[in-house]
Motif scaffolding. Structure first.
Motif, PDB file in Angstrom:
ATOM      1  N   ASN A 198      18.082 -11.683  -3.457  1.00 45.91           N
ATOM      2  CA  ASN A 198      17.016 -10.682  -3.332  1.00 45.91           C
ATOM      3  C   ASN A 198      17.639  -9.335  -3.021  1.00 45.91           C
ATOM      4  N   ARG A 199      17.494  -8.417  -3.956  1.00 45.99           N
ATOM      5  CA  ARG A 199      17.984  -7.060  -3.712  1.00 45.99           C
ATOM      6  C   ARG A 199      16.774  -6.187  -3.395  1.00 45.99           C
ATOM      7  N   LEU A 200      16.729  -5.700  -2.164  1.00 48.18           N
ATOM      8  CA  LEU A 200      15.540  -4.973  -1.720  1.00 48.18           C
ATOM      9  C   LEU A 200      15.920  -3.588  -1.200  1.00 48.18           C
ATOM     10  N   TRP A 201      14.986  -2.648  -1.345  1.00 50.39           N
ATOM     11  CA  TRP A 201      15.204  -1.343  -0.705  1.00 50.39           C
ATOM     12  C   TRP A 201      13.906  -0.850  -0.076  1.00 50.39           C
ATOM     13  N   TYR A 202      14.046   0.065   0.868  1.00 49.32           N
ATOM     14  CA  TYR A 202      12.872   0.576   1.581  1.00 49.32           C
ATOM     15  C   TYR A 202      13.096   2.026   1.962  1.00 49.32           C
ATOM     16  N   LEU A 203      12.009   2.706   2.187  1.00 44.74           N
ATOM     17  CA  LEU A 203      12.067   4.073   2.730  1.00 44.74           C
ATOM     18  C   LEU A 203      10.867   4.240   3.647  1.00 44.74           C
ATOM     19  N   GLY A 204      11.103   4.649   4.880  1.00 46.09           N
ATOM     20  CA  GLY A 204       9.956   4.800   5.756  1.00 46.09           C
ATOM     21  C   GLY A 204      10.349   5.247   7.147  1.00 46.09           C
ATOM     22  N   PRO A 205       9.335   5.513   7.977  1.00 47.33           N
ATOM     23  CA  PRO A 205       9.593   6.008   9.323  1.00 47.33           C
ATOM     24  C   PRO A 205      10.080   4.918  10.281  1.00 47.33           C
ATOM     25  N   MET A 206      10.962   5.310  11.176  1.00 46.19           N
ATOM     26  CA  MET A 206      11.476   4.440  12.237  1.00 46.19           C
ATOM     27  C   MET A 206      11.263   5.193  13.549  1.00 46.19           C
ATOM     28  N   PHE A 207      11.259   4.452  14.653  1.00 46.05           N
ATOM     29  CA  PHE A 207      10.916   5.073  15.938  1.00 46.05           C
ATOM     30  C   PHE A 207      11.924   4.679  17.012  1.00 46.05           C
ATOM     31  N   ARG A 208      12.505   5.686  17.636  1.00 45.17           N
ATOM     32  CA  ARG A 208      13.403   5.391  18.757  1.00 45.17           C
ATOM     33  C   ARG A 208      13.199   6.458  19.824  1.00 45.17           C
ATOM     34  N   TYR A 209      13.074   5.989  21.056  1.00 44.86           N
ATOM     35  CA  TYR A 209      12.887   6.924  22.156  1.00 44.86           C
ATOM     36  C   TYR A 209      14.257   7.459  22.544  1.00 44.86           C
ATOM     37  N   GLU A 210      14.611   8.625  21.982  1.00 47.53           N
ATOM     38  CA  GLU A 210      15.913   9.222  22.237  1.00 47.53           C
ATOM     39  C   GLU A 210      15.709  10.675  22.593  1.00 47.53           C
TER      40      GLU A 210
END
Ligand code: ATP
Ligand code: MG
Length: 418
Positions: free
Chosen positions: A100-112
């Protein structure tokens, strides 16, 4: 009201850049048979605890976690790989095809702590190649990162750093020896490293503290603990990278922040951002899917931080919002039909236009068209409505002509041709 600290509005001018990155990624990745996948932004907190690993920065202090109304422990995803591994298991993707070759694009969240190139809501473009333990998979994955960066035109601005962190066994033995060695210098280490010595000693390798680095450089190296299979895997990758002319540097201290990696770890760094200089991080994670309750399926992938990438792009991409070439000035909204007939024709021929929405008189509307640097102003005033016609005013040459609405389609076709 301001947006939350560490979050940003992406305004129309910038959205064009985002769209062009999406298109470049989609074009390059789909040729290589990677398919886009979209997973939820919220997941069970446990997913990240079980995959990313305790004693990592993400789990210790960066997660956006909360209880929902049903008292479930929920976390806004801090990264993409864990979610994709979960999706792979939940949907049994591995039963449909072995790779399975998959790709994604989207928001990520880190409290930094927000800084240039570091936000609390940021975006990642990532790929995962799931189902192969062969070094060729690592190479395909790395090559795709450089293909995308090249296409986005930040060539020569970055360098690939690569390392092998071996398998779990090799790492355990190394860890024991590293801790034994570091304990001798414990009082000289930086505060963070002191804390990590018992909890997550490998992360000390990542330390930016100069004194700690000096101590590390004289200590045991992970490379010396790697077995034949690990070394062969790594050497094959290096050989292929050379053939592909992808410049790289072996960094014996590169371990990456997350726990789930094995064998290959790599980062792509830029030369010009100072602190936040890593734009891409990735590696092989052969045990993650099993660790999350799925079958034993090897995988390799990376994630690119888009905000950091865009900082580099700004030099290269001129960002202009394309103005409409046609402005429609109209007066009498009581006769509703004509205006929509005209708009339907523009739509049909994909001609970008802007309809005046003010209550101003026609001459003011035409002035507005001039201000917006439209090429043509379509005027539909009282006379035009009465005669079922339309006045076409060329704003640069200040010429105009009135045609019957029934001829408008022909006129647009002629315009499109010329
Ligand atoms: P860093 O050491 O800079 O904190 P990281 O090792 O935590 O990075 P990864 O988890 O490897 O980052 O994520 C991959 C990429 O995502 C990073 O190389 C970076 O480009 C981007 N990234 C990570 N955290 C942030 C953030 N808070 N804001 C913007 N981009 C980020
Ligand atoms: Mg980080």
């Amino acid at each position: 009201m301001q947006p939350l600290r560490g979050t940003k509005d992406i305004l129309p001018k910038e959205v064009q850049t985002w769209q062009s990155i999406y298109k470049i990624a989609n074009d390059i990745l789909s040729i290589h048979n990677y398919q886009e996948v979209r997973t939820p932004i919220i997941e069970n907190t446990e997913l990240f605890e079980r995959s990313i690993g305790n004693f990592t920065d993400i789990i210790n202090k960066e997660m956006y976690s909360f209880n929902d109304q049903g008292k479930r422990n929920i976390t806004l995803r801090p990264e993409g790989t864990a979610s994709i591994a979960r999706a792979c298991i939940a949907n049994k993707l591995y039963t449909q095809q072995s790779i399975n070759r998959l790709w994604y694009l989207g928001p990520m969240f880190r409290y930094e702590r927000p800084q240039k190139g570091r936000q609390r809501q940021f975006h990642q473009l990532g790929i995962e190649c799931i189902g192969s333990n062969m070094p060729i998979a690592d190479i395909e994955v790395i090559k795709l990162a450089t293909d995308i960066l090249n296409k986005i035109e930040c060539n020569n601005e970055y360098l690939l750093e690569i390392n092998s962190i071996g398998n779990l066994n090799e790492r355990e033995i190394y860890k024991t020896n590293l801790v034994k060695y570091l304990k001798r210098y414990e009082h000289e280490l930086d505060t963070d490293s002191k804390k990590r010595i018992n909890k997550n000693p490998l992360r000390i390798l990542d330390s930016k503290n100069l004194k700690t680095q000096e101590i590390l450089h004289n200590g045991p190296k992970l490379k010396e603990y790697l077995g034949k299979a690990s070394l062969e895997h790594f050497n094959t990758i290096c050989n292929h990278l050379e053939y592909l002319n992808i410049k790289y540097k072996i960094n014996n201290w590169l371990v990456r922040g997350l726990d789930y990696y094995n064998y290959t770890a790599f980062e792509i760094k830029t030369k010009n951002l100072n602190q936040q200089n890593t734009i891409c991080g990735g590696g092989r994670y052969d045990n993650l899917i099993e660790q999350l309750g799925g079958p034993c399926i090897p995988a390799v992938g990376w994630a690119i931080g888009l905000e950091r990438l865009i900082i580099l792009m700004q030099k290269n991409l001129s960002q202009k919002v394309k103005q409409s070439r046609i402005y429609i000035a109209t007066q009498n909204f009581d006769t509703v039909d004509i205006i929509w007939d005209i708009i339907h024709i523009l739509q049909e021929y994909q001609v970008k236009f802007e309809l005046d929405l003010s209550n101003n008189n026609l001459s003011k509307q035409i002035r507005k068209a001039n201000q917006l640097k439209a090429k043509i102003c379509l005027i539909i005033g009282e006379n035009e409505i009465r005669d079922k016609s339309i006045t076409i005013k060329w704003l640069q040459t200040r010429t105009q002509q009135t045609i019957k609405i029934s001829n408008f389609r022909k006129y647009i076709r002629y315009l499109k041709k010329n």
